[in-house]
Design a protein around this motif. Sequence first.
Motif, mmCIF file in Angstrom:
data_model
loop_
_atom_site.group_PDB
_atom_site.id
_atom_site.type_symbol
_atom_site.label_atom_id
_atom_site.label_comp_id
_atom_site.label_asym_id
_atom_site.label_seq_id
_atom_site.Cartn_x
_atom_site.Cartn_y
_atom_site.Cartn_z
ATOM 1 N N SER A 1 0.743 -1.090 0.151
ATOM 2 C CA SER A 1 -0.097 0.156 0.000
ATOM 3 C C SER A 1 0.808 1.180 -0.002
ATOM 4 N N ASN A 2 1.956 1.227 -0.934
ATOM 5 C CA ASN A 2 2.716 2.501 -0.952
ATOM 6 C C ASN A 2 3.718 2.599 0.191
ATOM 7 N N THR A 3 3.791 1.560 0.913
ATOM 8 C CA THR A 3 4.518 1.667 2.234
ATOM 9 C C THR A 3 5.484 0.519 2.498
ATOM 10 N N GLU B 1 8.876 -0.796 7.278
ATOM 11 C CA GLU B 1 8.366 0.112 8.239
ATOM 12 C C GLU B 1 7.218 0.087 8.633
ATOM 13 N N LEU B 2 6.186 -0.743 8.044
ATOM 14 C CA LEU B 2 4.948 -1.251 8.851
ATOM 15 C C LEU B 2 5.303 -2.132 9.886
ATOM 16 N N LEU C 1 -4.074 -0.862 9.451
ATOM 17 C CA LEU C 1 -3.160 -0.267 8.432
ATOM 18 C C LEU C 1 -3.315 1.130 8.165
ATOM 19 N N SER C 2 -4.211 1.495 8.237
ATOM 20 C CA SER C 2 -4.363 3.181 7.852
ATOM 21 C C SER C 2 -3.487 4.007 8.920
ATOM 22 N N CYS D 1 -1.100 2.787 10.915
ATOM 23 C CA CYS D 1 0.203 2.738 11.089
ATOM 24 C C CYS D 1 0.852 3.404 9.994
ATOM 25 N N LYS D 2 0.148 3.701 8.867
ATOM 26 C CA LYS D 2 0.608 4.688 7.715
ATOM 27 C C LYS D 2 0.805 6.075 7.999
ATOM 28 N N ASN D 3 -0.410 6.434 8.805
ATOM 29 C CA ASN D 3 -0.241 7.973 9.309
ATOM 30 C C ASN D 3 0.826 8.027 10.308
ATOM 31 N N ILE E 1 3.598 6.622 10.150
ATOM 32 C CA ILE E 1 4.918 6.653 9.631
ATOM 33 C C ILE E 1 5.093 8.005 8.681
ATOM 34 N N ILE E 2 3.889 8.516 8.191
ATOM 35 C CA ILE E 2 3.985 9.667 7.315
ATOM 36 C C ILE E 2 4.327 10.794 8.198
#
Length: 311
Positions: free
Chosen positions: A135-137, A141-142, A259-260, A262-264, A266-267
Amino acid sequence: MSYYEGLSCPVCNQPFTDEADVVVCPQCGLPHHRSCWATENHCHEADKHGTPEQWSRESATQAPSSQESAKAGKICPRCSAENMQYAEFCAHCGAELEAEDWHSTEDVPPPPVHQYSPRYTPFTAEAYSDDEVISNTPAKELAAVVGSNAPYYISRFRRTSRNKSCGWNWAACLLGPLWLLYRKQYVMGGILFSIETAFSVIYNLFNHSIGVAYGSAAALQPTTEQMMTSPFFAATMAASVTLLILRFALGLFGNNLYLSSCKNRIIKAKKDIPDISSFELSSKGGVSFGVAVVFYFLSSFLANAITLLFL
């Protein structure tokens, strides 16, 4: 052990022992049993003298025998884990392995004991590679943000590349806000805890209304007629249905929500530190058992305290 440890006589193919009477070729150094040398009266590999194929101790001790090579396991191209020689799938990450024609060897292939199929693949740290992107990550890192049980969640996150759902999550369904808070999703966890605390107040008022109308004993085991005549009956039924729907939705979409989250994280972390390491990312996520326990007891306390305000 003797100087000839690991070597065998080229004539009789028997390994040398400490008591063996050994004769070596004066030209290439190939060892023979004295009796075997006497039988041939020359080096067994005399025809290779002076060629690149001439025997040497260095090549004999470093190169594996053909029998050892035939029994070597397969190396997974995804996670580099070693598998059984005739494995069709990696026992660590489930990747498909290159097929091998076992008919070409004299050895009978061993039965697939303790070999896992992809459906029952155990989740290990090798379940994802460093260069994998989900998912572009980056998966690495996830995994750093997830922390505990990362390979399990990485396998669920990977499903987003094939469909919209990350799969069912029993922990999210059964534990609800406790799972959210344990996974440090504090906003959604706090909202769901507030909703369930309000439901607990409705249940308490419902039981109290039955106890007042029909006595304390009826509040423990009320009849259907007693429940339906309570002024809080409709609200209690609505709260129960709503709770079931929320828990089912969390079980179905909990992994997507995580998932959302975790991505937030990281960003946000990369905005502050563009070259942030995986070790530093791990401090932005992980789990929090203490917060979940504190919120659980706080919810129970608030539900009882608010109930008393309405009585």
